[in-house]
Design an enzyme around this catalytic site. Structure first.
Site, short mmCIF file in Angstrom:
data_model
loop_
_atom_site.label_atom_id
_atom_site.label_comp_id
_atom_site.label_asym_id
_atom_site.label_seq_id
_atom_site.Cartn_x
_atom_site.Cartn_y
_atom_site.Cartn_z
N LYS A 64 27.03 80.44 -30.78
CA LYS A 64 26.24 81.56 -30.50
C LYS A 64 25.76 82.35 -31.76
O LYS A 64 24.32 82.96 -31.82
CB LYS A 64 26.62 82.34 -29.31
CG LYS A 64 26.61 81.54 -28.22
CD LYS A 64 25.23 81.42 -27.36
CE LYS A 64 25.28 80.55 -26.13
NZ LYS A 64 24.04 80.24 -25.49
N TYR B 263 32.16 78.24 -29.11
CA TYR B 263 31.00 78.80 -28.29
C TYR B 263 30.63 80.21 -29.01
O TYR B 263 29.52 80.41 -29.26
CB TYR B 263 31.54 79.24 -26.98
CG TYR B 263 30.68 80.33 -25.87
CD1 TYR B 263 29.63 79.29 -25.48
CD2 TYR B 263 31.15 81.28 -25.56
CE1 TYR B 263 28.81 80.02 -24.63
CE2 TYR B 263 30.17 81.86 -24.72
CZ TYR B 263 28.95 81.24 -24.22
OH TYR B 263 28.20 81.85 -23.40
N SER C 12 23.47 75.44 -22.83
CA SER C 12 24.79 75.51 -23.57
C SER C 12 25.76 75.98 -22.69
O SER C 12 25.62 76.46 -21.40
CB SER C 12 24.93 77.14 -24.46
OG SER C 12 26.07 77.12 -24.79
P1 NAD Z 1 25.89 76.65 -16.89
O1 NAD Z 1 27.03 76.02 -17.47
O2 NAD Z 1 25.75 76.94 -15.40
O3 NAD Z 1 24.51 76.34 -17.56
C1 NAD Z 1 24.01 75.83 -18.60
C2 NAD Z 1 23.06 74.78 -18.53
O4 NAD Z 1 22.73 74.12 -19.80
C3 NAD Z 1 23.49 73.58 -17.53
O5 NAD Z 1 22.59 73.21 -16.60
C4 NAD Z 1 24.04 72.21 -18.54
O6 NAD Z 1 23.71 71.11 -17.91
C5 NAD Z 1 22.75 72.75 -19.65
N1 NAD Z 1 22.93 72.10 -20.85
C6 NAD Z 1 24.26 72.34 -21.75
N2 NAD Z 1 23.89 71.66 -22.78
C7 NAD Z 1 22.73 71.35 -22.92
C8 NAD Z 1 21.94 70.14 -23.83
N3 NAD Z 1 22.52 69.93 -25.00
N4 NAD Z 1 20.58 69.86 -23.35
C9 NAD Z 1 20.30 70.13 -22.31
N5 NAD Z 1 20.92 71.10 -21.32
C10 NAD Z 1 22.32 71.49 -21.66
O7 NAD Z 1 26.05 78.10 -17.83
P2 NAD Z 1 25.25 79.75 -17.39
O8 NAD Z 1 26.39 80.55 -16.97
O9 NAD Z 1 24.13 79.41 -16.61
O10 NAD Z 1 24.90 80.07 -18.83
C11 NAD Z 1 23.63 80.04 -19.24
C12 NAD Z 1 23.28 80.46 -20.56
O11 NAD Z 1 23.33 81.99 -20.69
C13 NAD Z 1 24.15 79.88 -21.68
O12 NAD Z 1 23.41 79.49 -22.86
C14 NAD Z 1 25.34 80.89 -21.80
O13 NAD Z 1 25.91 80.75 -23.30
C15 NAD Z 1 24.27 82.14 -21.45
N6 NAD Z 1 25.42 83.34 -21.03
C16 NAD Z 1 25.89 83.16 -19.88
C17 NAD Z 1 26.94 84.20 -19.39
C18 NAD Z 1 27.40 84.11 -18.03
O14 NAD Z 1 28.03 85.07 -17.56
N7 NAD Z 1 26.80 83.29 -16.91
C19 NAD Z 1 27.22 85.27 -20.21
C20 NAD Z 1 26.78 85.26 -21.54
C21 NAD Z 1 25.69 84.12 -21.93
#
Ligand code: NAD
Length: 320
Positions: free
Chosen positions: A158, A154, A84
């Site tokens: 979720k 977003y 995501s």
């Molecule tokens: P990020 O953007 O670095 O990583 C997301 C990954 O998902 C990317 O590699 C992207 O290419 C891949 N992706 C997106 N859509 C896709 C699809 N349809 N098919 C296949 N791959 C897909 O983000 P992140 O910070 O690493 O976040 C990872 C997860 O953790 C997410 O689900 C995010 O909602 C959740 N999250 C992160 C945080 C944070 O602070 N980083 C906080 C809350 C939740």
């Protein structure tokens, strides 16, 4: 040092494994002897994030969009659904993709887990609490989300993902868990992904003013990615359905964060105030009573130490 739950998995599928958090998850799982299939469409991730894993026994990269069915390989006993867009800059640029990934993508990842008889863990977010009217946020708070505001693509994706995961467990008995991650930071964040930590570090290292939104009094709670990954793996190892908050309750204002990063980088940058985005939450702080009690997990990296390490990583990366 606390002892979070752990378990040895045979084969984990990590959707979004080439992203920031996902790549650290892949690394941790491989390090404990679990084979990993990383499924990613590279829409916001990068090959570079998993370059260090290429060629390692047990690691496989599948380039695929999880909104379409995807191949997982055999003997899968864990599916971590992390695909995501996560940074506001990304999900505002990719609104429909974000909604599709949270809905169709979650459905496909759940189907993969059900077919394999695997445990499934959904990466949810503190954004399900929206602009919260309760502080700190515990898991039983239902949130305050504007369903048609710019951030809704977003937040609602979720929330939908959580609802679908819960319905899947109730209908088909699939073994599911939901982790609500609060702001996480660390190596492999992109300098231009729009989130406060990489933006401030990039600006401070370049000697540019740090762009603080609004009056900077809004708060966030920042968790180092090593702690977040330990929390996710503890939730995976448990039989907890959740949702469970994973975050660091050390709360800091955005202005405080800007000054801390100026200090840690030794920069001469000042602060420039810019407009605050629509629906930007005023406060954010996890109540982690459940994670402490059920997962024996709590964060160990103090924000000052974690941020100093992250600054070092950005410096080394720039030098390279
Ligand atoms: P990020 O953007 O670095 O990583 C997301 C990954 O998902 C990317 O590699 C992207 O290419 C891949 N992706 C997106 N859509 C896709 C699809 N349809 N098919 C296949 N791959 C897909 O983000 P992140 O910070 O690493 O976040 C990872 C997860 O953790 C997410 O689900 C995010 O909602 C959740 N999250 C992160 C945080 C944070 O602070 N980083 C906080 C809350 C939740």
């Amino acid at each position: 040092m606390n002892a979070a739950l752990s378990r040895n998995w045979k084969h984990a599928v990590v959707t979004g494994g080439a992203g920031f958090v996902g790549s650290h998850l892949c690394t941790a799982l491989l390090g404990q002897g679990t084979a990993v299939t990383c499924v990613d469409d590279l829409s916001t991730g990068a090959h570079e994030n998993v370059a260090h894993l290429r060629g390692m026994p047990g690691f496989r990269f599948v380039e695929a969009d999880v909104t379409e069915s995807f191949e997982t390989g055999r003997d899968v006993d864990l599916v971590l659904h992390f695909a995501s867009p996560a940074s506001p800059a990304d999900y505002l640029r990719l609104p429909l993709h974000t909604l599709d990934t949270g809905s169709l993508g979650t459905r496909n990842a759940l189907l993969a887990a059900r077919a394999a008889g695997a445990r499934f863990v959904l990466a949810s977010t503190s954004e399900v609490y929206g602009d919260p009217l309760e502080h700190p946020q515990s898991e039983d708070y239902w949130g305050n989300v504007n369903p048609v505001g710019p951030r809704s693509v977003y937040d609602e994706a979720k929330r939908f993902g959580e609802a679908m995961t819960t319905a899947e467990a109730g209908t088909h008995g699939t073994d599911t868990g939901i982790v609500r991650l609060f702001n996480t930071y660390g190596p492999r964040m992109r300098g231009h992904d729009g989130r406060a930590v990489p933006t401030f570090i990039r600006q401070a290292l370049a000697g540019e003013p740090l762009t603080v939104t609004g009056d900077g009094r809004q708060t966030r709670s920042l968790c180092h990615v090593d702690d977040t990954v330990r929390g996710i793996l503890a939730a995976a190892a448990s039989d907890l359905r959740g949702p469970v908050n994973i975050g660091n309750p050390a709360e800091i204002t955005m202005l405080g964060l800007a000054h801390l990063i100026i200090e840690l980088t030794g920069s001469r940058s000042g602060v420039r105030y810019i407009e605050r985005p629509t629906d930007d939450p005023a406060v954010r702080c996890p109540d982690i009573t459940m994670a402490r009690g059920k997962l024996q997990w709590e964060p160990e990296v103090a924000p000052r130490d974690g941020l100093a390490r992250t600054v070092d990583w950005f410096r080394r990366r720039q030098a390279a």
